[in-house]
Design an enzyme around this catalytic site. Structure first.
Site: not given
Ligand code: MV4
Length: 446
Positions: A235, A237, A291
């Protein structure tokens, strides 16, 4: 117009806000902990106030100290930057209660978007596409089971107060659901003091694409296209791009039109970013950030806009003064986040920087508070520089980033520069065909 802005932050983002203020003829007040007395943001500001000891909770999160600093310096507004108090609705409320301008959204909108269930509710009503899932909070395990059967496994249980990856549990089949439900609720209660959870279908190979918007206080809402932030690890970037290597102008325009019309109905103001998962040609809203974001420069380079200047103008009550048709997308931009970490183990590497040499040349931008002789303190975020490049096309931007990475020197501490060089040289990265899982695998294979 505002005359004096207190910048409630440190490091490169405090400098970024200071630079916008200087160009607008606005005086700046830096606040700092005792660990940051010789930091660049303090050196460059017109005035500075020490607000406490090194630990963030005692300084950069110390609301009373920050409000006192604003009072004694006669500041008329506060810019919160990112992190720290930037998405704290009570802080925004207190700033305004003290007769100061909060450079950001209303406390009510910050509060709404901080509750991920309320945020999704709002977006559902505005016809923004969502991931299939529970209509709101899960009321019981029975309800969780029924919804999971309907939307099919795998599913995710997420904390309403979570976000940014905190408080998520996957259930790949019915026998994993009870444990996911229990653990998610217990962890949410412990971490956030709120055990409300909701369910979403788990998308297994999405990209993370976010849309930048600005809204003034006169009903004008404009978007500045998307950033692809799929290259992350735990998480955090590492690399962001504008635009996404996989999106068409038609997809960008359709999503942008939906979102700007929705936020106009909400009465949203100032800067905001909507986060989406993108898989199989479909967008699904997951969260909204209220933000300025770390990666805002890639949008600035492609759109030719100063987002911080716009935030300040909006907070002062000015109109945007342009419409969606005036926003043009030119070329491609990439940002590498350079952190003080071991490029293989990611162990923090604070300490003295002996030599700092920033790259330059056409289309190269460095947002950093580093200088030769600066000691990176161990108490805060490990970000030491954002290296941003802009070029007419993605392949040219990658070539420019490789050239800039080779020019850049940060000696004395370990940094992620070598990892960035490896990513830029990788054929899969260059193809643009990656998901949110790509970087962890790339790092693991070494
Ligand atoms: C998810 C997903 C897969 N399916 N929701 C992780 C951070 C949060 N902002 C939401 N996240 C995720 N939500 C669904 N329905 C996978 C992630 C996720 C992820 C999302 C964005 C960037 C990196 C990530 C790394 C692992 C999991």
């Amino acid at each position: 117009m505002l005359k004096k802005i207190l910048i409630a932050n440190r490091g490169e983002i405090a400098l970024r806000v200071h630079r916008a203020c200087q160009e607008m003829g606005i005086r700046t007040v830096a606040v700092h902990s005792t660990a940051d007395a010789s930091a660049m943001h303090v050196r460059l500001a017109d005035e500075s106030v020490c607000i406490g000891p090194p630990l963030a909770r005692d300084s950069y999160l110390n609301v009373a100290a920050i409000l006192s600093a604003a009072a004694i310096t006669g500041a008329d507004a506060i810019h919160p930057g990112y992190g720290f108090l930037s998405e704290n609705a009570r802080f925004a409320e207190m700033v305004e209660a003290h007769g100061l301008t909060f450079i950001g959204p209303t406390a009510d909108h910050i509060h709404m978007m901080g509750d991920k269930i309320a945020a999704k509710d709002a977006m559902r009503k505005l016809n923004v596409p969502l991931v299939p899932g529970s209509p709101g909070a899960l009321e019981s395990f029975e309800e969780a089971r029924e919804i999971a059967e309907r939307i099919k496994y795998p599913v995710l249980i997420k904390a309403a107060a979570g976000g940014g990856g905190r408080g998520m549990k996957v259930a790949r089949s019915a026998d994993e659901l009870e444990e996911a439900w229990q653990v998610a609720r217990t962890e949410a209660k412990a971490a956030f003091g709120n055990d409300a959870v909701y369910m979403e279908k788990y998308l297994d190979r999405p990209r993370h694409i976010e849309l930048q918007i600005l809204a003034d206080t006169h009903g004008n809402v404009v978007h500045f296209g998307e950033r692809d932030c799929s290259l992350q690890r735990r998480h955090q970037k590492l690399v962001e791009e504008a635009g996404s290597p996989v999106l068409t102008a038609a997809e960008r325009n359709a999503l942008g039109a939906q979102v700007t019309s929705g936020l106009r109905q909400l009465g949203y103001r100032n800067a905001g970013t909507l986060e989406f998962l993108y898989q199989d040609g479909q967008f699904a809203f997951i969260e909204m950030n209220t933000r300025l974001q770390v990666e805002h420069p890639v949008t600035e380079m492609v759109c030719g806009v100063d987002l911080v200047r716009e935030q300040i103008r909006i907070a002062a009550g000015e109109k945007l003064g342009y419409g969606q048709e005036d926003v043009q997308f030119n070329g491609h931009a990439i940002e590498c986040r350079v952190t003080a970490e071991d490029p293989e183990s990611f162990a923090p590497s604070p300490g003295r920087v002996n030599t700092y040499h920033a790259p330059g040349g056409l289309g190269v931008r460095v947002d950093s508070a580093l200088y030769s002789g600066y000691a990176v303190p161990p108490h805060y975020d490990s970000l030491v520089a954002k290296l941003i490049v802009h070029a007419p096309s993605r392949p040219q931007a990658i070539a420019r980033m490789q050239r800039a990475l080779d020019e850049m020197v940060v000696d004395g501490i370990k940094t992620t520069l070598p990892l960035h060089r490896r990513i830029m040289a990788d054929a899969e990265f260059q193809s643009g065909d990656y998901t949110i899982h790509w970087l962890e695998r790339f790092v693991a294979r070494g």
